[in-house]
Structure formats: structure tokens, C-alpha cells
Design an enzyme around this catalytic site. Structure first.
Site, mmCIF file in Angstrom:
data_model
loop_
_atom_site.group_PDB
_atom_site.id
_atom_site.type_symbol
_atom_site.label_atom_id
_atom_site.label_comp_id
_atom_site.label_asym_id
_atom_site.label_seq_id
_atom_site.Cartn_x
_atom_site.Cartn_y
_atom_site.Cartn_z
ATOM 1 N N HIS A 58 32.789 15.968 -10.307
ATOM 2 C CA HIS A 58 31.636 15.207 -9.818
ATOM 3 C C HIS A 58 30.732 14.893 -11.006
ATOM 4 O O HIS A 58 30.074 15.782 -11.542
ATOM 5 C CB HIS A 58 30.874 16.010 -8.755
ATOM 6 C CG HIS A 58 31.690 16.308 -7.541
ATOM 7 N ND1 HIS A 58 31.786 15.437 -6.476
ATOM 8 C CD2 HIS A 58 32.486 17.367 -7.231
ATOM 9 C CE1 HIS A 58 32.602 15.948 -5.560
ATOM 10 N NE2 HIS A 58 33.035 17.117 -5.999
ATOM 11 N N ARG A 60 28.302 12.522 -10.819
ATOM 12 C CA ARG A 60 26.974 12.261 -10.230
ATOM 13 C C ARG A 60 26.324 10.940 -10.657
ATOM 14 O O ARG A 60 25.168 10.695 -10.298
ATOM 15 C CB ARG A 60 26.012 13.398 -10.571
ATOM 16 C CG ARG A 60 26.449 14.788 -10.172
ATOM 17 C CD ARG A 60 26.648 14.938 -8.692
ATOM 18 N NE ARG A 60 26.754 16.337 -8.276
ATOM 19 C CZ ARG A 60 27.306 16.729 -7.151
ATOM 20 N NH1 ARG A 60 27.830 15.834 -6.309
ATOM 21 N NH2 ARG A 60 27.355 18.005 -6.827
ATOM 22 N N ASP A 148 35.836 12.992 -0.509
ATOM 23 C CA ASP A 148 35.524 14.374 -0.880
ATOM 24 C C ASP A 148 34.102 14.760 -0.495
ATOM 25 O O ASP A 148 33.154 13.996 -0.695
ATOM 26 C CB ASP A 148 35.711 14.578 -2.377
ATOM 27 C CG ASP A 148 35.514 16.026 -2.752
ATOM 28 O OD1 ASP A 148 36.175 16.879 -2.147
ATOM 29 O OD2 ASP A 148 34.668 16.313 -3.608
ATOM 30 N N HIS A 175 39.779 16.027 1.185
ATOM 31 C CA HIS A 175 38.924 17.178 1.452
ATOM 32 C C HIS A 175 39.173 17.535 2.919
ATOM 33 O O HIS A 175 38.821 16.760 3.807
ATOM 34 C CB HIS A 175 37.466 16.798 1.222
ATOM 35 C CG HIS A 175 36.472 17.852 1.617
ATOM 36 N ND1 HIS A 175 35.693 18.518 0.701
ATOM 37 C CD2 HIS A 175 36.115 18.349 2.824
ATOM 38 C CE1 HIS A 175 34.903 19.366 1.324
ATOM 39 N NE2 HIS A 175 35.144 19.281 2.629
ATOM 40 N N ASP A 300 36.473 21.245 -9.531
ATOM 41 C CA ASP A 300 35.468 20.820 -8.555
ATOM 42 C C ASP A 300 34.076 20.975 -9.159
ATOM 43 O O ASP A 300 33.127 21.438 -8.506
ATOM 44 C CB ASP A 300 35.590 21.604 -7.247
ATOM 45 C CG ASP A 300 34.806 20.972 -6.104
ATOM 46 O OD1 ASP A 300 34.251 19.868 -6.289
ATOM 47 O OD2 ASP A 300 34.740 21.586 -5.017
ATOM 48 N N GLY A 319 28.015 23.865 -4.357
ATOM 49 C CA GLY A 319 28.658 23.375 -5.565
ATOM 50 C C GLY A 319 28.268 24.157 -6.803
ATOM 51 O O GLY A 319 27.113 24.579 -6.959
#
Length: 423
Positions: A58, A60, A148, A175, A300, A319
Site C-alpha cells: 500500500h 497510499r 483489497d 482479499h 501487506d 495495518g
């Protein structure tokens, strides 16, 4: 450029020399040449391996640059020895149309330190329901399709997505999470949750959707990849499906291989989705990685602001970060004790992701010079204050590890060296 050290030859290491020319591997030899012309890096006792590849990251950006930016996320990847990452679509706007995807592609071109392969959404708005995204229009510029963070709740919608993905030659990257089985949970529905009054997430919420999707993948012929599996039931379902010839692959993450609910603390750095499970789940995951049922390890990597992770197990965002710690953790706690062969670790963190997702790279002459160099004797404690990532939430803070990244090279260009990013 010449790299002299212990070179990975696919089945073991041999001391020798790797030559890079025009961004590609021009030669690998166990005998060192006499010539010192050009740039020569004498890496002594370091180990030269194919650059790591992470299919679940990720970044972002765009949309959540307060958590991570394209530059900081990919710089963290370079620090961890990664030369390629797949960027998940939890963005604003999510890449559900070519116009939305282009915003991410522009940032990749401008700011990325390593290769970034975007993942498009399965559904519009990445809602896990409603309408499918513009998959055909997205396909030329994405590595696959995922929602996801959300499971696709409708069986009919997932089957349609699989048919369309199969026609496009792209994987569905799932996911797996059945919303009706969550019941507001946020850690594993086990002994710790019961003892401390927390709401639990059942294992069934994961493996029931894996079971559903495997039947759909068998029916549609779609290439199907399962994200971050965490339960023993998921491992067994995937093992059986592979034996039946289903086109399925899967990943797990370092935290599921090394931690269980017994390690939980009342701290947001122990909160992720799926949650840490039981000792039996962890043992099944390790066994699945050893025997190849689990194809690869992905981090992840999911950075959040310090404030978002400071609200305990109940209130913190889900997370943790992992790009800068994955390889040393798994080398130290699985390879060094003899649980996992080094060959399997390199396959799971480099070769298998490239093979299954069609990513370029390798360690043969003519391959792009995407290379990581590790000092496996370097021992240190994991310190989040040293992270390049803007996210610092990790359950591994203070863990003693071996293996520091000495150099990361992408297409012949040094991106990480001397413990700093090379711009």
C-alpha cells in the site's frame, strides 16, 4: 559495473563476479576477472541475490499522502532489498477507470525509486459490491484486479469478474472476507479476545470466501491469487485446489509466520487485517510455505499516521509496515534455525512473485539488473525510528535480526547504498 561477492546461482551461493552493462546482467562467473575497469564493488562477505518483489504493498499515493508518499514507500522498498512492488488500489480516487489510474501512473513516473506495478479495482469505488470497474480499459496498465481491504460479497459478481479477468489474461487478487461473519470484530476470535473483552474475527470469515472463490476459479479458469492468508483452513483448501489443477496461488505475510494471538499487546502496532491467529494456524502457514502450497511472502505494507495507530487494539486503524523488515526477519527466524531453506525464501520473495505475476527480472544473463545485496552477518535491532517509510507501526520493534541491505540496484542503477537512498 561489477559486483564481487557471494552470488546466488539458483541453488546456492558461489563466490564470483556479476557484471552489469546498460541496465542488464551481462555476465555471471565464479572466477573473478583481472580487470578493475569501470565501477567495481568488492562486497567481501555479502550475498548478491535477485531483487525482492512484493505483490502486496500500500503506497497510499494518490489520496493519502499523510500516511505515505510514492517516494517514501518506494524508498522503503529499496531499503528492504525490493526492486519491484505491486501497488494495491486503496487510493483516492481508487484506480477503477483509466482516468483515475493515470493519477497514480504519473506519480510512479515522477517519484518511484523502484518498479511499481499498479493493481486495478474489481468494483467501482472498490466497494466489494455494486458494479465492476472498467476492467478492459484498465487492463493494459495494471498487473491484475483486487478490491483489497474488502471481499467481493456477491458470488455472481465475483464470477463475472473472473470471466472478464480470464478473457483479459489478468489475475483476480482476492482479499477474502465475508462481511456477514465479521460481527464487528477487529482481532482474532480466540483466547486473547475473550480474556480481554475484545470483539473477535472468526477464521471462517476468511476461509469460507476462499472456499467459494476456489470453486469459481475452477469453473471459470481464471488465474486466482489469494491475499494474506492467515488460517490453517485456507492453507488446506488451497493445497487441495492445487492438486485438482485449479489456477490458484497465494501469499502470506511475515507477521503470520512469526506471531500468534499469544503475542498480542494492547497496542495498535499489533492490529492488522486479517488478524494474528493461533499457534496451529501459524504452524500450518509455515508448513505451507516450506512445501510450496503458499507460493510467496508479501508484506501487506500498510502505513498509517502515528495518531491512527495510537488508539489501542479497539480503536486503531488496521495495518502495519513491513517492507524494511521482511527479509531479515524471515532469514533470522526461519532460515537460520533450519526451518526454511534459503532457496525457498529467495523463491518466495523474488522468483515466485515474478513467475506468477509475469514481472520481469531474474539472475540470468540478459535479465534486467534488478539486484539486492545483503550482509547476512550484520546483526541489529529493528528500530522504527530508522524507517524510511512514514509509517512506523510494527510488532517487531526491538527484535534482533541478521541481514542488512547493503545495496539495491534497479535496471543497473543503484537506488540504495551506504544506508541511504540514492536519488
Amino acid at each position: 559495473m561489477k559486483l564481487r561477492g557471494n552470488i546466488w546461482l539458483g541453488h546456492g551461493f558461489a563466490n564470483g563476479e556479476l557484471t552489469v552493462d546498460k541496465g542488464r546482467i551481462a555476465g555471471i562467473g565464479v572466477c573473478v576477472s583481472d580487470s578493475d575497469g569501470g565501477s567495481v564493488f568488492k562486497l567481501n562477505n555479502c550475498f548478491i541475490i535477485p531483487g525482492l518483489a512484493d505483490v502486496h504493498v500500500h503506497l497510499r499515493d494518490p489520496g493519502f499522502s499523510m500516511k505515505e508518499t510514492m517516494f517514501t514507500g518506494t524508498a522503503a522498498a529499496a531499503r528492504g532489498g525490493y526492486t519491484a512492488v505491486c501497488s494495491m488500489p486503496n487510493l483516492n480516487p481508487p484506480p477503477d477507470t483509466p482516468e483515475h489510474l493515470q493519477l497514480q501512473l504519473d506519480k510512479i513516473k515522477r517519484d518511484a525509486c523502484v518498479k511499481v506495478y499498479p493493481v486495478g479495482t474489481i468494483t467501482k469505488g472498490q466497494q466489494g459490491s455494486g458494479e465492476l470497474s472498467e476492467m478492459e480499459a484498465l487492463a493494459p496498465n495494471v498487473i491484475g484486479f483486487s478490491d483489497d481491504g474488502r471481499g467481493v460479497q456477491s458470488e455472481a459478481l465475483m464470477e463475472e469478474a473472473m470471466h472478464r479477468a480470464a478473457a483479459l489474461g489478468k489475475p483476480i487478487i482476492a482479499h477474502c472476507e465475508a462481511n456477514e461473519l465479521l460481527h464487528g470484530g477487529y482481532i482474532h476470535d480466540g483466547a486473547y479476545a475473550k480474556a480481554h473483552g475484545h470483539k473477535g474475527i472468526s477464521s471462517e470469515s476468511e476461509w469460507k470466501q476462499v472456499e467459494r472463490d476456489l470453486a469459481l476459479a475452477k469453473r471459470t479458469g481464471c488465474q486466482y491469487h489469494v491475499c494474506h492468508i492467515s488460517t490453517k483452513e485456507s492453507v488446506e483448501l488451497i493445497r487441495k485446489a492445487k492438486a485438482e489443477g485449479v489456477r490458484v496461488s497465494c501469499e502470506t505475510a511475515p507477521h503470520y509466520l512469526l506471531l500468534t494471538e499469544e503475542d498480542l499487546q494492547e497496542d495498535g502496532r499489533f492490529k492488522m487485517n486479517p488478524p494474528l491467529r493461533t499457534k496451529a494456524d501459524r504452524e500450518a502457514l509455515v508448513a505451507g510455505l516450506v512445501d510450496g502450497t503458499i507460493d510467496m511472502v508479501a508484506t501487506d505494507h500498510a502505513p498509517h499516521t502515528a495518531g491512527e495507530k495510537a488508539r489501542g487494539l479497539a480503536g486503531s486503524a488496521m495495518g502495519i509496515v513491513g517492507l524494511e523488515t521482511a527479509f531479515p526477519l524471515l532469514y533470522t527466524y526461519l532460515v537460520k534455525p533450519g526451518i526454511l531453506p534459503m532457496e525457498r525464501l529467495i523463491d518466495a520473495m523474488s522468483t515466485a512473485p515474478r513467475r506468477i505475476f509475469g514481472l520481469p527480472g531474474g539472475m540470468a544473463e540478459g535479465d534486467a539488473a534488478d539486484i539486492a545485496v545483503f550482509d547476512l552477518d550484520c546483526e541489529y535491532k529493528i528500530d522504527p525510528q530508522e524507517f524510511v517509510s512514514m509509517g512506523q507501526a510494527t510488532p517487531f520493534a526491538g527484535w534482533q535480526v541478521n541481514g542488512r541491505t547493503v545495496m539495491t540496484i534497479v535496471e543497473g542503477k543503484i537506488k540504495w547504498q551506504n544506508n541511504s537512498i540514492v536519488k
